[in-house]
Design a protein around this motif. Structure first.
Motif, mmCIF file in Angstrom:
data_model
loop_
_atom_site.group_PDB
_atom_site.id
_atom_site.type_symbol
_atom_site.label_atom_id
_atom_site.label_comp_id
_atom_site.label_asym_id
_atom_site.label_seq_id
_atom_site.Cartn_x
_atom_site.Cartn_y
_atom_site.Cartn_z
ATOM 1 N N ARG A 2 0.821 -1.209 0.000
ATOM 2 C CA ARG A 2 0.000 0.000 0.000
ATOM 3 C C ARG A 2 0.848 1.248 0.000
ATOM 4 N N THR A 3 1.903 1.277 0.808
ATOM 5 C CA THR A 3 2.776 2.464 0.885
ATOM 6 C C THR A 3 4.035 2.317 0.034
ATOM 7 N N GLY A 4 4.439 1.079 -0.307
ATOM 8 C CA GLY A 4 5.692 0.846 -1.039
ATOM 9 C C GLY A 4 6.909 0.844 -0.154
ATOM 10 N N ASP A 5 6.712 0.937 1.168
ATOM 11 C CA ASP A 5 7.849 0.981 2.088
ATOM 12 C C ASP A 5 8.301 -0.432 2.441
ATOM 13 N N ASN A 6 9.602 -0.493 2.849
ATOM 14 C CA ASN A 6 10.143 -1.745 3.364
ATOM 15 C C ASN A 6 9.765 -1.861 4.839
ATOM 16 N N VAL A 7 9.125 -3.000 5.179
ATOM 17 C CA VAL A 7 8.813 -3.240 6.584
ATOM 18 C C VAL A 7 10.062 -3.740 7.304
ATOM 19 N N GLY A 8 10.834 -4.590 6.643
ATOM 20 C CA GLY A 8 12.066 -5.115 7.223
ATOM 21 C C GLY A 8 12.939 -5.773 6.155
ATOM 22 N N LEU A 9 14.234 -5.849 6.465
ATOM 23 C CA LEU A 9 15.203 -6.428 5.532
ATOM 24 C C LEU A 9 15.995 -7.522 6.232
ATOM 25 N N GLY A 10 16.380 -8.555 5.423
ATOM 26 C CA GLY A 10 17.218 -9.621 5.956
ATOM 27 C C GLY A 10 18.022 -10.270 4.824
ATOM 28 N N LYS A 11 18.951 -11.154 5.174
ATOM 29 C CA LYS A 11 19.750 -11.840 4.167
ATOM 30 C C LYS A 11 20.170 -13.190 4.685
ATOM 31 N N LEU A 12 20.454 -14.094 3.702
ATOM 32 C CA LEU A 12 20.740 -15.468 4.041
ATOM 33 C C LEU A 12 21.887 -15.958 3.159
ATOM 34 N N SER A 13 22.962 -16.538 3.780
ATOM 35 C CA SER A 13 24.093 -17.099 3.045
ATOM 36 C C SER A 13 23.768 -18.540 2.686
ATOM 37 N N LEU A 14 23.672 -18.841 1.384
ATOM 38 C CA LEU A 14 23.315 -20.183 0.947
ATOM 39 C C LEU A 14 24.378 -21.212 1.303
ATOM 40 N N PRO A 15 25.671 -20.966 1.133
ATOM 41 C CA PRO A 15 26.652 -21.978 1.525
ATOM 42 C C PRO A 15 26.549 -22.380 2.983
ATOM 43 N N ALA A 16 26.260 -21.382 3.880
ATOM 44 C CA ALA A 16 26.134 -21.707 5.300
ATOM 45 C C ALA A 16 24.912 -22.579 5.561
ATOM 46 N N VAL A 17 23.809 -22.309 4.819
ATOM 47 C CA VAL A 17 22.585 -23.079 5.017
ATOM 48 C C VAL A 17 22.764 -24.500 4.511
ATOM 49 N N PHE A 18 23.283 -24.670 3.289
ATOM 50 C CA PHE A 18 23.375 -26.005 2.697
ATOM 51 C C PHE A 18 24.534 -26.818 3.272
ATOM 52 N N GLN A 19 25.454 -26.168 3.977
ATOM 53 C CA GLN A 19 26.503 -26.927 4.638
ATOM 54 C C GLN A 19 25.911 -27.763 5.780
ATOM 55 N N LYS A 20 24.900 -27.189 6.442
ATOM 56 C CA LYS A 20 24.241 -27.906 7.524
ATOM 57 C C LYS A 20 23.263 -28.948 6.978
ATOM 58 N N SER A 21 22.638 -28.623 5.865
ATOM 59 C CA SER A 21 21.620 -29.524 5.301
ATOM 60 C C SER A 21 21.775 -29.517 3.792
ATOM 61 N N PRO A 22 22.644 -30.377 3.238
ATOM 62 C CA PRO A 22 22.919 -30.345 1.806
ATOM 63 C C PRO A 22 21.664 -30.621 0.965
#
Length: 419
Positions: A307-327
């Motif tokens: 409705r406003t076009g504003d960002n409510v929140g931002l985040g990021k995720l490193s794929l190598p770190a995620v798939f290292q734990k769960s390939p």
């Protein structure tokens, strides 16, 4: 002979004169009252008339010369077929001051007049055929009346001259032989240098041809590899992200919410939903390049108020770190922040899809070609290095050839000057 002893301290010289314009002088002799000069002089005249007398003056060897005694030898007894040897008395202030022994001989045809050292001894070295003939080259005829001492003196002079002439001929011949030997040696060296330069040029052309061939192959291989990479990217692995739901959002009323994901240069977003908590369960897919470094494999998450076009929140995720734990497959809650404040989280399910068999074959072929290209590139670099070494060696040979040519030119100039 019998000169006053005090005159010998500074040395004495004898001057002979037949007129005011025809005078000769001996060298100086020191420390003796009976000096021996043994010097010969010649006077020439265009007329057949003899002068009345020969004037003799004894000088002290000083600057200026100081006359010490005088003498005079009448010449009326000398004819065209006789010689004269006589002691000429010397007087000073009317008193006897010793005597000078003179030997005279009259020649009807005199050689080239020379006073002092003979000119043939001072001209430049020439070949025997070019040497100026000496007036003493042939034995000189002597008058029957010549004294034995004068005859002996002339014969000794002739022998010395012939010995010197032979020595000059031998020296000249040796010099010319040595110059010819050196010139032949330099000619051979120059020919060898020229042959070496030609060989270096041939090898350089061969290396240029090899470098061109390698470059052409490299260009073809690079084009093939480029096409393979394009195909491999088209059929490469992909990461599928399922945006499930969001929790812990701010209590103030919000408009419809959408999740936008960014991976590298690709971006995709879910549809906007109004439910609380919002649930999407929408799958977004992104290409996963095989050569992507770990530092760049980051998935960025943005929760937007449509409705406003504003960002409510931002985040990021490193794929190598995620798939290292769960390939292969993983599920992860991604925290969201608005500036430094936590504003909730989004649950994501991630999976890596398998590459097709065709894509795997293309990728393996591309890797093999890459290895081959590296080997070819190393060969090309070595060929270029060898070419540069050949160019330097060729330059050095050309410089040496130039020095040899200069030395040969100098030697030839010296040879011509010697001739």
């Amino acid at each position: 002979r019998d000169l006053p002893p005090q005159w010998s301290v500074h040395g004495v010289v004898v001057e002979l004169a037949i007129d005011a314009n025809s005078k000769v002088c001996t060298g100086a002799i020191l420390d003796t009252s009976n000096p021996v000069f043994n010097e010969s002089f010649e006077f020439s005249s265009e007329t057949l008339e003899l002068p009345d007398s020969l004037q003799v003056v004894l000088y002290r060897d000083s600057q200026p010369p100081l006359p010490l005694a005088y003498g005079e030898l009448p010449l009326h007894t000398l004819n065209h077929h006789s010689s004269l040897e006589e002691w000429v008395p010397l007087t000073t202030n009317g008193s006897s001051a010793g005597a000078v022994l003179l030997t005279l001989r009259l020649q009807q045809e005199l050689p080239e007049p020379v006073l002092g050292a003979h000119s043939d001894w001072t001209h430049a070295i020439r070949s025997p055929a070019e040497r100026v003939p000496s007036p003493f080259a042939e034995p000189r005829a002597l008058s029957p009346d010549a004294s034995p001492s004068y005859r002996q003196h002339l014969e000794s002079s002739d022998r010395r001259f012939h010995q010197m002439s032979q020595a000059v001929d031998i020296t000249t011949g040796n010099l010319q032989a040595e110059i010819q030997r050196l010139q032949q040696k330099l000619d051979r060296q120059a020919a060898s240098e020229n042959q070496l330069v030609l060989e270096m040029e041939r090898r350089l052309q061969q290396k240029d041809a090899e470098a061109k061939e390698i470059t052409s192959r490299l260009e073809e291989e690079l084009e093939t590899a480029r096409r393979a990479v394009v195909v491999a990217k088209a059929e490469s692995d992909a990461v599928e992200v399922t945006v499930a739901e969001a929790q812990g959002l701010p209590t103030p009323a919000l408009g419809p919410l959408s999740v936008e994901l960014t991976f590298g240069s690709e971006a995709a977003a879910t549809a906007a939903v109004t439910g609380r908590p919002p649930v999407w369960n929408e799958v977004l897919s992104f290409a996963l390049p095989p050569d992507l470094p770990d530092s760049a494999a980051v998935l960025k998450v943005a929760l937007r108020d449509k409705r406003t076009g504003d960002n409510v929140g931002l985040g990021k995720l490193s794929l190598p770190a995620v798939f290292q734990k769960s390939p292969g497959r993983a599920e992860q809650w991604v925290p969201l922040h608005h500036f430094s404040a936590a504003v909730g989280r989004v649950r994501l399910r991630l999976a890596i899809t398998d590459i097709s068999a065709a894509g795997q074959a293309e990728l393996a072929s591309a890797k093999r070609r890459k290895t081959d290209l590296e080997l070819e590139l190393g060969a090309a670099e070595r060929a270029l290095s060898e070419r540069e070494a050949l160019v330097k060696q060729l330059q050095q040979q050309l410089e040496q050839g130039s020095h040899v040519s200069q030395e040969l030119g100098l030697l030839r100039a010296e040879n011509e000057e010697l001739h």
